[in-house]
Design a protein around this motif. Structure first.
Motif, PDB file in Angstrom:
ATOM      1  N   UNK A  89      -9.227 -72.860 -24.728  1.00 39.00           N
ATOM      2  CA  UNK A  89      -9.855 -73.321 -25.819  1.00 39.00           C
ATOM      3  C   UNK A  89      -9.644 -73.051 -27.109  1.00 39.00           C
ATOM      4  N   UNK A  90      -9.300 -71.548 -27.420  1.00 41.07           N
ATOM      5  CA  UNK A  90      -8.912 -71.149 -28.637  1.00 41.07           C
ATOM      6  C   UNK A  90      -7.624 -71.795 -29.122  1.00 41.07           C
ATOM      7  N   UNK A  91      -6.484 -71.816 -27.989  1.00 41.46           N
ATOM      8  CA  UNK A  91      -5.363 -72.391 -28.499  1.00 41.46           C
ATOM      9  C   UNK A  91      -5.636 -73.634 -29.018  1.00 41.46           C
ATOM     10  N   UNK A  92      -6.460 -74.260 -28.370  1.00 38.52           N
ATOM     11  CA  UNK A  92      -6.594 -75.921 -28.846  1.00 38.52           C
ATOM     12  C   UNK A  92      -7.383 -75.978 -30.089  1.00 38.52           C
ATOM     13  N   UNK A  93      -8.180 -75.082 -30.297  1.00 40.07           N
ATOM     14  CA  UNK A  93      -8.916 -74.919 -31.620  1.00 40.07           C
ATOM     15  C   UNK A  93      -7.791 -74.569 -32.782  1.00 40.07           C
ATOM     16  N   UNK A  94      -7.041 -73.807 -32.500  1.00 40.36           N
ATOM     17  CA  UNK A  94      -5.893 -73.242 -33.439  1.00 40.36           C
ATOM     18  C   UNK A  94      -4.819 -74.563 -33.896  1.00 40.36           C
ATOM     19  N   UNK A  95      -4.516 -75.022 -32.563  1.00 39.93           N
ATOM     20  CA  UNK A  95      -3.572 -76.296 -32.848  1.00 39.93           C
ATOM     21  C   UNK A  95      -4.246 -77.268 -33.791  1.00 39.93           C
ATOM     22  N   UNK A  96      -5.636 -77.602 -33.588  1.00 42.05           N
ATOM     23  CA  UNK A  96      -6.061 -78.582 -34.239  1.00 42.05           C
ATOM     24  C   UNK A  96      -6.274 -78.282 -35.678  1.00 42.05           C
ATOM     25  N   UNK A  97      -6.548 -76.836 -36.254  1.00 46.80           N
ATOM     26  CA  UNK A  97      -6.571 -76.530 -37.585  1.00 46.80           C
ATOM     27  C   UNK A  97      -5.214 -76.454 -38.313  1.00 46.80           C
ATOM     28  N   UNK A  98      -4.167 -76.047 -37.320  1.00 47.89           N
ATOM     29  CA  UNK A  98      -2.716 -75.920 -38.075  1.00 47.89           C
ATOM     30  C   UNK A  98      -2.253 -77.371 -38.324  1.00 47.89           C
ATOM     31  N   UNK A  99      -2.586 -78.375 -37.546  1.00 50.55           N
ATOM     32  CA  UNK A  99      -1.966 -79.762 -38.024  1.00 50.55           C
ATOM     33  C   UNK A  99      -2.865 -80.066 -39.278  1.00 50.55           C
ATOM     34  N   UNK A 100      -3.771 -79.608 -39.649  1.00 49.84           N
ATOM     35  CA  UNK A 100      -4.248 -79.790 -41.133  1.00 49.84           C
ATOM     36  C   UNK A 100      -3.245 -79.131 -42.007  1.00 49.84           C
ATOM     37  N   UNK A 101      -3.230 -79.864 -43.096  1.00 52.43           N
ATOM     38  CA  UNK A 101      -2.144 -79.492 -44.420  1.00 52.43           C
ATOM     39  C   UNK A 101      -2.550 -78.012 -44.832  1.00 52.43           C
ATOM     40  N   UNK A 102      -1.302 -77.110 -44.644  1.00 56.57           N
ATOM     41  CA  UNK A 102      -1.468 -75.909 -45.379  1.00 56.57           C
ATOM     42  C   UNK A 102      -1.796 -74.745 -44.546  1.00 56.57           C
ATOM     43  N   UNK A 103      -2.234 -74.891 -43.247  1.00 55.04           N
ATOM     44  CA  UNK A 103      -2.399 -74.037 -42.404  1.00 55.04           C
ATOM     45  C   UNK A 103      -1.431 -73.101 -41.598  1.00 55.04           C
ATOM     46  N   UNK A 104      -1.392 -71.988 -41.412  1.00 56.73           N
ATOM     47  CA  UNK A 104      -0.427 -71.404 -40.576  1.00 56.73           C
ATOM     48  C   UNK A 104      -1.109 -70.101 -39.866  1.00 56.73           C
ATOM     49  N   UNK A 105      -0.301 -69.603 -38.792  1.00 59.79           N
ATOM     50  CA  UNK A 105      -0.701 -68.426 -38.015  1.00 59.79           C
ATOM     51  C   UNK A 105      -0.065 -67.252 -38.487  1.00 59.79           C
ATOM     52  N   UNK A 106      -0.953 -66.233 -38.901  1.00 62.95           N
ATOM     53  CA  UNK A 106      -0.022 -64.905 -38.828  1.00 62.95           C
ATOM     54  C   UNK A 106      -0.512 -63.832 -38.258  1.00 62.95           C
TER      55      UNK A 106
END
Length: 155
Positions: A89-106
């Motif tokens: 569920x965390x991965x799915x939440x992150x995936x949804x946020x990353x698909x928004x413009x300008x988000x990345x994971x660091x």
């Protein structure tokens, strides 16, 4: 040492300079035995690292863990891609946020929580040059204010 003991191994200060951190997540990391020993000795760097989600799994790229001196044949490539362990569920939440413009994971921190190696992953938005300048100006102002305060209180 209890389960709640916390020992910082590596910190990514550059990430706070280059990005606005909106949210943080704690993830386990899949390491070999010699890598854990090397991390325990503090030989870990996440300066150039970044996180990607591929086919529902989270991986960290560019994380450097120096080979363990006494590890000989069991040592792995210092820059190999490592899997991060997170709930679906965390991965799915992150995936949804990353698909928004300008988000990345660091990756922000690598630390021990008890005997487990953990990585703090930040959901980040890139800063523009003027944002970085504003941050530097604020830092300088704070430093000046502290200096003034120190001089006033000593004199």
């Amino acid at each position: 040492m209890g389960k709640d003991s916390y020992k910082l191994v590596a910190n990514n200060k550059k990430a706070y300079h280059d990005y606005f951190i909106d949210d943080t997540y704690e993830a386990g990391i899949s390491l070999s035995g010699t890598e854990v020993k090397s991390v325990r000795m503090g030989k870990c760097s996440i300066k150039e690292a970044f996180v990607k989600i591929d086919r529902g799994e989270v991986f960290v790229y560019g994380m450097h863990i120096s080979p363990y001196e006494k590890g000989n044949i069991f040592n792995k490539d210092p820059l190999r891609v490592r899997k991060l362990l997170m709930h679906g569920y965390e991965i799915n939440r992150l995936l949804g946020k990353i698909q928004q413009k300008g988000f990345t994971l660091v990756p922000l921190k690598v630390y021990f929580k008890g005997s487990l190696v953990k990585v703090e992953v930040g959901l980040a938005r890139g800063k523009k040059l003027y944002d970085k300048r504003q941050d530097i100006a604020k830092k300088d102002q704070r430093r000046e204010a502290e200096k003034e305060f120190k001089i006033r209180n000593l004199g």
